[in-house]
Design a protein around this motif. Sequence first.
Motif, PDB file in Angstrom:
ATOM      1  N   ILE A 219       0.831  -1.205   0.000  1.00 32.06           N
ATOM      2  CA  ILE A 219       0.000   0.000   0.000  1.00 32.06           C
ATOM      3  C   ILE A 219       0.868   1.258   0.000  1.00 32.06           C
ATOM      4  O   ILE A 219       0.616   2.217  -0.743  1.00 32.06           O
ATOM      5  CB  ILE A 219      -0.965  -0.016   1.197  1.00 32.06           C
ATOM      6  CG1 ILE A 219      -2.038  -1.094   0.981  1.00 32.06           C
ATOM      7  CG2 ILE A 219      -1.613   1.358   1.408  1.00 32.06           C
ATOM      8  CD1 ILE A 219      -2.842  -1.433   2.216  1.00 32.06           C
ATOM      9  N   TYR A 240      -5.476  -3.811  -0.250  1.00 34.16           N
ATOM     10  CA  TYR A 240      -6.467  -3.572   0.827  1.00 34.16           C
ATOM     11  C   TYR A 240      -7.332  -4.825   1.049  1.00 34.16           C
ATOM     12  O   TYR A 240      -7.685  -5.142   2.195  1.00 34.16           O
ATOM     13  CB  TYR A 240      -7.345  -2.367   0.480  1.00 34.16           C
ATOM     14  CG  TYR A 240      -6.670  -1.038   0.752  1.00 34.16           C
ATOM     15  CD1 TYR A 240      -6.378  -0.647   2.048  1.00 34.16           C
ATOM     16  CD2 TYR A 240      -6.348  -0.171  -0.283  1.00 34.16           C
ATOM     17  CE1 TYR A 240      -5.760   0.572   2.318  1.00 34.16           C
ATOM     18  CE2 TYR A 240      -5.719   1.051  -0.029  1.00 34.16           C
ATOM     19  CZ  TYR A 240      -5.436   1.415   1.270  1.00 34.16           C
ATOM     20  OH  TYR A 240      -4.821   2.604   1.540  1.00 34.16           O
ATOM     21  N   ASP A 245      -9.479  -5.124   4.446  1.00 29.13           N
ATOM     22  CA  ASP A 245     -10.081  -3.783   4.522  1.00 29.13           C
ATOM     23  C   ASP A 245     -10.898  -3.583   3.244  1.00 29.13           C
ATOM     24  O   ASP A 245     -10.383  -3.114   2.249  1.00 29.13           O
ATOM     25  CB  ASP A 245      -8.966  -2.727   4.617  1.00 29.13           C
ATOM     26  CG  ASP A 245      -9.517  -1.331   4.832  1.00 29.13           C
ATOM     27  OD1 ASP A 245     -10.730  -1.148   4.699  1.00 29.13           O
ATOM     28  OD2 ASP A 245      -8.706  -0.443   5.131  1.00 29.13           O
TER      29      ASP A 245
END
Length: 245
Positions: A219, A240, A245
């Motif tokens: 990320i 993610y 997430d």
Amino acid sequence: NDPNPYDSYAELLLKMGRFDEAIAQYRKALEIDSNFLNSHFGIAAALTYQGKPAEAQAELQKMSEKARNDGERRTALFGQMVVAADSGKLDQALAEVQKQYTLGEKTNDVPAMAGDLQLRGNVLLEMGKYAEAKQAYEQGLKMIADSNLSKEVKDNAALFNHYNLARVAIGQGDLATAKKETDEFRKGSEAAKNTNQIKQAHELAGMIALHEKNYDVAITELGQSNQQNPNNLYLLGEAYKGKGD
């Protein structure tokens, strides 16, 4: 009575996703000058984004038929390649690249042919044909190295080949080689202060981290890559997702 403002306005509408309006403005440009061929290319782009590949290819065929020189023919063929690739017809995309390469061969246009080999490598990479992709990249590099192009061009081609080889290694799952090639590419890009290539180095680092399931690093790295490249946004989504997430 100038086609260019209509074409430019159409480009803006295209960027905004207002495809029907963009096509209308491109058509106005062509009404003023039927040889303003970039407008055919713009119409084809809008039709591709609308999910109308057959109509896009028909528009590019009109462009090809009107083409007055190899540069315009090359642009039309490039468009055909993009539409084919976007439609998942990667064999057809390769055939269009070969047509571009053949045009370059007629005039021994080394930069164009080297660019075509880069495109060929990219398509082969997408097909999972990693060894063939590597061969195309290295053939293009040798072509530039053996040419009378400037040292700056040759040095940049040699540097960018590390980017290509890193992507091949990532595809093959050879992360040790990928890291080595990425490091070489990053160091060279930073030394040259090449902002775009530095972003591409972050892209590679993010891809490697994603393969290692090191999602936080992925990320961070992908967040520093080119955010106008939709593939980087896709990879960020995958990172993610990996984090839950």
